[in-house]
Enzyme design. Structure first.
Site, PDB file in Angstrom:
ATOM      1  N   CYS A  17       0.851  -1.196   0.000  1.00  0.00           N
ATOM      2  CA  CYS A  17       0.000   0.000   0.000  1.00  0.00           C
ATOM      3  C   CYS A  17       0.882   1.239   0.000  1.00  0.00           C
ATOM      4  O   CYS A  17       2.108   1.153   0.098  1.00  0.00           O
ATOM      5  CB  CYS A  17      -0.935   0.005   1.212  1.00  0.00           C
ATOM      6  SG  CYS A  17      -0.069   0.174   2.789  1.00  0.00           S
ATOM      7  N   CYS A  20       3.473   1.574   2.760  1.00  0.00           N
ATOM      8  CA  CYS A  20       4.775   0.924   2.558  1.00  0.00           C
ATOM      9  C   CYS A  20       5.695   1.824   1.731  1.00  0.00           C
ATOM     10  O   CYS A  20       6.886   1.977   2.038  1.00  0.00           O
ATOM     11  CB  CYS A  20       4.598  -0.415   1.837  1.00  0.00           C
ATOM     12  SG  CYS A  20       3.521  -1.581   2.684  1.00  0.00           S
ATOM     13  N   ASP A 410       8.827  34.311 -26.247  1.00  0.00           N
ATOM     14  CA  ASP A 410       9.723  34.673 -27.339  1.00  0.00           C
ATOM     15  C   ASP A 410       8.826  34.925 -28.544  1.00  0.00           C
ATOM     16  O   ASP A 410       7.742  34.341 -28.649  1.00  0.00           O
ATOM     17  CB  ASP A 410      10.688  33.523 -27.617  1.00  0.00           C
ATOM     18  CG  ASP A 410      11.552  33.788 -28.833  1.00  0.00           C
ATOM     19  OD1 ASP A 410      12.089  34.894 -28.936  1.00  0.00           O
ATOM     20  OD2 ASP A 410      11.663  32.876 -29.669  1.00  0.00           O
ATOM     21  N   ASP A 593      11.528  28.298 -27.819  1.00  0.00           N
ATOM     22  CA  ASP A 593      11.722  27.122 -28.668  1.00  0.00           C
ATOM     23  C   ASP A 593      12.642  26.083 -28.048  1.00  0.00           C
ATOM     24  O   ASP A 593      12.864  25.017 -28.614  1.00  0.00           O
ATOM     25  CB  ASP A 593      12.229  27.517 -30.054  1.00  0.00           C
ATOM     26  CG  ASP A 593      13.585  28.215 -30.020  1.00  0.00           C
ATOM     27  OD1 ASP A 593      14.268  28.131 -28.977  1.00  0.00           O
ATOM     28  OD2 ASP A 593      13.954  28.849 -31.008  1.00  0.00           O
ATOM     29  N   ASP A 597      16.465  29.879 -26.714  1.00  0.00           N
ATOM     30  CA  ASP A 597      16.056  30.502 -25.456  1.00  0.00           C
ATOM     31  C   ASP A 597      16.413  29.661 -24.240  1.00  0.00           C
ATOM     32  O   ASP A 597      15.856  29.871 -23.161  1.00  0.00           O
ATOM     33  CB  ASP A 597      14.542  30.753 -25.477  1.00  0.00           C
ATOM     34  CG  ASP A 597      14.137  31.681 -26.601  1.00  0.00           C
ATOM     35  OD1 ASP A 597      14.634  32.814 -26.639  1.00  0.00           O
ATOM     36  OD2 ASP A 597      13.322  31.275 -27.443  1.00  0.00           O
TER      37      ASP A 597
END
Length: 699
Positions: A17, A20, A410, A593, A597
């Protein structure tokens, strides 16, 4: 000398679960591990930041928590140890105990028959929950199994004493002990199956990698598994086949469905020399391709790694749930003791009822719901985003997206198409065909969007063919070249040089420092750009243009889109300074892009890369939009909004459930069996709410 740090992947069995998984996560955090990813549904544990020589110690520590680390030599977990087997085994013996409350048969009411039915279930629960409880206490991280172990053991011990001393039916609560264990096992089982659904996005992508393909060697066809494909192999892909790895088309053409990877709904036509992505499907056509990226280098593998990495990063909102959960078990034990003390000694309620109330408090409490609240929502949100071609690197990024103040764009290739038209060319004492040929040759050395567009509009003429010895591209300036006769060529921004021509041209061509031509170019606004700007403004996010292009062009785009804040004529260093300034005023996202950048994307709170999943984009941005459609930016904002909303709903339920359920149990309005049932299904409610994100309409 620095120690070598690597990413470690382990297969750990015995996790049943979220509780754990949290125990292992906390253990790794204590040992200063980083990028921790624990998925109990797939037995996967992944982390970094630990030196190679310390891995054995970490592995031993995980096993000391009561789990088993599987190696190639170690045996796989056997079926009888699985949560499924344990549940069905306990259910067989619990049903007769549960039935005695409704069926008045002497055999079912016999205390020794009840004891005989309860012992197998109790022993299973004693070792299953007791083992986990013991190791969690030993490591100073008490978990929910401590509560279950105490509750089930108290009910069994109380009943056993009553049986041995022949104290009568008032002391018979074997069904309580067995039902608690069985219902909690059922909750664990349902939780595990439900969690698998929240991680289905990863599962779907991994399945794609487990396919076969046709390899061509000396005109002979051979069927091989995707994992056996090597770089340079030639593969035959037929209509309907899955493309196994990244590559380039050698012969043929066809329509390729890239929805699984990019989110693009319509098939894309690809022809000779075009790149194809592993995991996509050739819906129509017949191609031969060469494998260029295989194994972990493929786009698909990078996507899977990114999703797993993202799931390991907690959003800040999860810290509240984690902090409460860490103190939860000790507090609940204290509340249970107070419940027994007050009801028995002060309210003078019977011993049996006082004990049942205390057990109900232990059993009804559910720290798992708090532990599940955030990661399940994040996993489903990240999965849905991935299916739409949006890769988000972390749950923390989702929360940042919900509180943006600025979204910086940009211009070229982001708000505009990057497909430039040559509006005008003016030459000075030189033939226009010669100018076009020189420019076409120079731009062939550049991958800039403007260069690509110019090459489409200009043709290289053999009569004006030039052999360049040295060619250098300078970002934000242009291309500088020297031919075999030492003539110097410059194709640069019009504002550079001794004379600023930027009021008339965008680019100028110079030969030996003499301007021979000026170019005027124009860019087109991307579809959906205006709608996106209106959308983000409606969310009180300020749109900003940050570009290296000249002011007149940036102002024109800003005016057409309705953007008031514009920074033009900025070089990479100036872009960084502007991003840092905006960050001081609020959370700032940068959309670019992913290549030109990259510094600005890395500096912003949230870097969003448009375009293909290039290595630079993946390293620089927190979010990668595989489909460059600006609609993806709006989808990103919606996914972030609804994921955070789901997290808040889950946390509200987790806290509200415990705040209401514990007092009801303490006052006797919620018996131990109903408490166990409520606890088991409180997790499922949280997971179910998270799963709504898979199909929920985003608006």
């Amino acid at each position: 000398m620095d120690k070598e740090i690597t990413t470690i992947e382990l297969t750990v069995t015995g996790m049943h679960c979220t509780n754990c998984a949290i125990a292992i996560h906390q253990y790794l955090e204590k040992n200063e591990a980083q990028n921790i990813y624990v998925d109990f549904a797939s037995d996967e544990v992944k982390f970094s930041g630990i030196a190679e020589e310390n891995i054995k110690e970490i592995t031993k520590g995980i096993e000391n928590l009561g789990f088993q680390v599987i190696t190639d030599q170690a045996p796989k977990e056997r079926f009888y140890k699985t949560i499924e087997a344990k549940f069905w085994f306990s259910l067989i013996f619990t049903l007769p105990l549960f039935a005695h409350m409704f069926v008045h048969h002497p055999l079912l009411h016999d205390p020794y028959v009840q004891l005989g039915c309860c012992i197998p279930v109790f022993l299973l629960g004693f070792f299953h929950f007791g083992k986990s409880a013991f190791f969690s206490l030993k490591n100073g991280m008490p978990n929910m199994d401590v509560l279950i172990f105490i509750g089930a053991t108290a009910a069994f011990t109380y009943s056993l004493i009553g049986t041995l001393h022949n104290l009568g039916s008032d002391y018979m609560f074997y069904e309580t002990s067995a039902t608690i264990i069985t219902l909690v096992l059922l909750g664990n089982l349902l939780e595990k199956k439900s969690i698998k659904k929240t991680t289905s996005a990863i599962g779907d992508l991994i399945k794609i990698q487990n396919v076969t393909t046709t390899k061509i060697t000396d005109d002979q066809e051979e069927i091989i598994h995707t994992k056996d494909v090597k770089q340079g192999d030639v593969l035959l892909i037929k209509s309907g086949d899955l493309i196994p790895v990244d590559g380039d088309i050698l012969t043929g053409d066809g329509f390729i469905d890239e929805a699984m990877v990019t989110g693009e709904s319509l098939p894309v036509f690809k022809k000779k020399y075009d790149a194809v992505i592993g995991g996509t499907t050739l819906t129509e056509g017949h191609i031969k391709m060469t494998a260029t990226k295989v194994g972990r280098k493929t786009v698909l593998s990078q996507i899977i790694s990114l999703i797993k990495e993202a799931q390991s990063k907690k959003p800040p909102i999860q810290k509240l749930g984690d902090k409460v959960a860490s103190y939860f078990v000790p507090i609940v034990v204290v509340i249970a003791l107070f419940t027994f003390f007050i009801t028995y000694f002060i309210a003078e309620v019977s011993l049996q009822q006082s004990l049942m109330n205390a057990i109900a408090v232990l059993v009804v409490s559910c720290p798992c719901a708090m532990g599940l609240a955030t990661p399940t929502a994040v996993m489903v949100g990240l999965g849905r985003a991935a299916r739409m071609g949006i890769l988000i690197k972390g749950g923390d990024t989702i929360e940042e997206m919900s509180d943006l103040k600025y979204m910086v764009f940009d211009k070229t290739g982001t708000l505009t198409t990057g497909d430039f038209n040559i509006k005008a060319i003016q030459t000075f004492g030189i033939d226009q065909k010669q100018v076009e040929s020189i420019i076409a040759q120079l731009e062939s050395y550049s991958n800039h969007p403007i260069a690509k567009s110019i090459r489409q509009h200009m043709t290289e003429v053999k009569a004006y063919r030039i052999i360049f010895q040295h060619v250098k591209e300078v970002k934000s300036e242009g291309i500088y070249a020297t031919d075999t006769n030492n003539n110097k060529y410059k194709l640069t921004n019009a504002r550079l040089g001794k004379v600023d021509y930027s009021n008339r041209y965008d680019l100028v061509l110079s030969i030996n420092d003499v301007v021979v031509a000026g170019l005027v170019i124009e860019d087109q606004i991307k579809p959906y750009a205006k709608e996106l700007i209106q959308t983000i403004k409606s969310k009180n996010i300020i749109p900003v243009i940050l570009s290296g292009d000249r002011k007149s062009k940036c102002d024109l785009v800003a005016q057409r889109l309705g953007i008031a804040k514009v920074y033009a004529d900025r070089n990479p260093e100036e872009k960084l300074n502007i991003i840092n300034t905006l960050k001081k005023s609020g959370i700032t996202a940068m959309v670019g892009d992913g290549i030109n950048d990259a510094p600005a994307l890395t500096t912003a709170h949230v870097g969003i890369s448009l375009g293909d999943a290039s290595h630079i984009a993946i390293q620089s941005a927190k979010i990668i939009l595989l489909n460059s459609d600006l609609k993806s930016v709006e989808n990103l904002l919606l996914i972030g909004k609804h994921t955070l909303q789901t997290i808040k709903e889950n946390l509200f339920w987790a806290f509200a459930y415990n705040i209401i359920a514990i007092p009801l149990a303490a006052t006797g309005y919620l018996g131990p069996m109903l408490a166990a049932f409520s606890m088991a299904f409180s997790d499922i409610i949280v997971i179910g709410n998270s799963l709504r994100l898979r199909l929920k309409k985003l608006r």
